[in-house]
Scaffold this active site. Structure first.
Site, short mmCIF file in Angstrom:
data_model
loop_
_atom_site.label_atom_id
_atom_site.label_comp_id
_atom_site.label_asym_id
_atom_site.label_seq_id
_atom_site.Cartn_x
_atom_site.Cartn_y
_atom_site.Cartn_z
N LYS A 76 -1.53 80.45 -50.03
CA LYS A 76 -2.21 81.30 -50.29
C LYS A 76 -1.75 82.44 -50.15
CE LYS A 76 -6.88 82.97 -50.27
NZ LYS A 76 -8.50 82.87 -49.57
N SER A 132 -12.28 82.27 -53.03
CA SER A 132 -11.19 83.26 -53.52
C SER A 132 -9.93 82.26 -53.50
CB SER A 132 -11.03 84.47 -52.43
OG SER A 132 -10.75 83.75 -51.06
N SER A 189 -14.57 80.18 -49.42
CA SER A 189 -13.41 80.57 -50.15
C SER A 189 -12.48 79.12 -50.33
CB SER A 189 -12.66 81.70 -49.68
OG SER A 189 -13.50 82.90 -50.06
#
Length: 225
Positions: A78, A153, A177
């Site tokens: 990420k 997210s 997330s």
């Protein structure tokens, strides 16, 4: 089954048995990225040259009989995880050209375990969002149905695993997330207890709540990672 569709356990067994090389495994993932990332937008940065170099190193270690838990395994990070020499944008144009001088603790541990980094994944800018639509680099698409949102997210990390661009990926979870995109993309996501995994080197969304976790194709892989 294509090499990029393997789980961690299967890939490790194949590498140790020399059924295929780490370079072949990484190349299969890179080819999948080239094929599908233009439409799914799961990765912001692809580290092709570095990944192939790491794969060559993994093959050399395997030939010497070295065994590490993630040796030669392709993993995407990420884009909140600081990576030495690789852009870390938090999916924001504000950090579009930011290149850290150090690795986050999690990144260092993954590298020490032999993981090969294939790229940095898309997310809601600064991790603020839960649908996967709010990146400054464009929305991430759900690989099962591009008209559906992938969740956020950690949208790109989940989509990268679900679409076999990598075998596993990292994420962060403050209010869902990891859990949301894992569910939306039909893969395994783990949000560990807060503080269980180091936040050092992670661009914060909310430091008092952020938990560092990951995505895999199976529960067994989640335990390995």
């Amino acid at each position: 089954m294509k090499l990029n569709e393997l789980a961690i356990k299967e890939a490790r067994e194949g590498l140790k048995a020399k059924k295929f090389s780490a370079v072949e495994l990484i190349t299969a993932c890179l080819e999948q990225i080239k094929k599908h990332n233009p439409t799914l937008n799961a990765l912001i940065t692809v580290t092709e040259e570095g990944a192939l170099r790491q794969a060559q190193g993994a093959d050399a270690l395997i030939s010497q009989g070295v065994d590490k838990p993630l040796l030669g395994i392709p993993i995407a990070l990420k884009d909140l995880f600081s990576t030495k020499g690789i852009k870390t944008t938090a999916a924001s144009k504000v950090l579009e050209d930011y290149v850290p001088q150090y690795d986050a603790t999690v990144v260092k541990k993954l590298k020490d375990a032999g993981a090969v980094i294939v790229g940095k994944t898309n997310l809601e800018a600064w991790a603020h969002g839960s649908s996967g639509e709010n990146s400054d680099f464009g929305p991430t698409k759900n690989p099962w149905n591009k008209e559906y949102v992938p969740g956020g997210s950690s949208s790109g990390s989940a989509v990268a695993v679900a679409s076999d661009m990598c075998i596993a990926s990292t994420g962060t979870d403050t209010g869902g997330s990891i859990r949301l995109p894992a569910s939306f993309n039909n893969i395994v996501g783990l949000k560990p207890t807060y503080g269980r995994v180091s936040r050092y080197g992670i661009i914060a969304m909310a430091s008092s709540l952020d938990s560092i976790g990951h995505f895999t194709k199976t529960v067994e892989d989640s335990a390995i990672l």
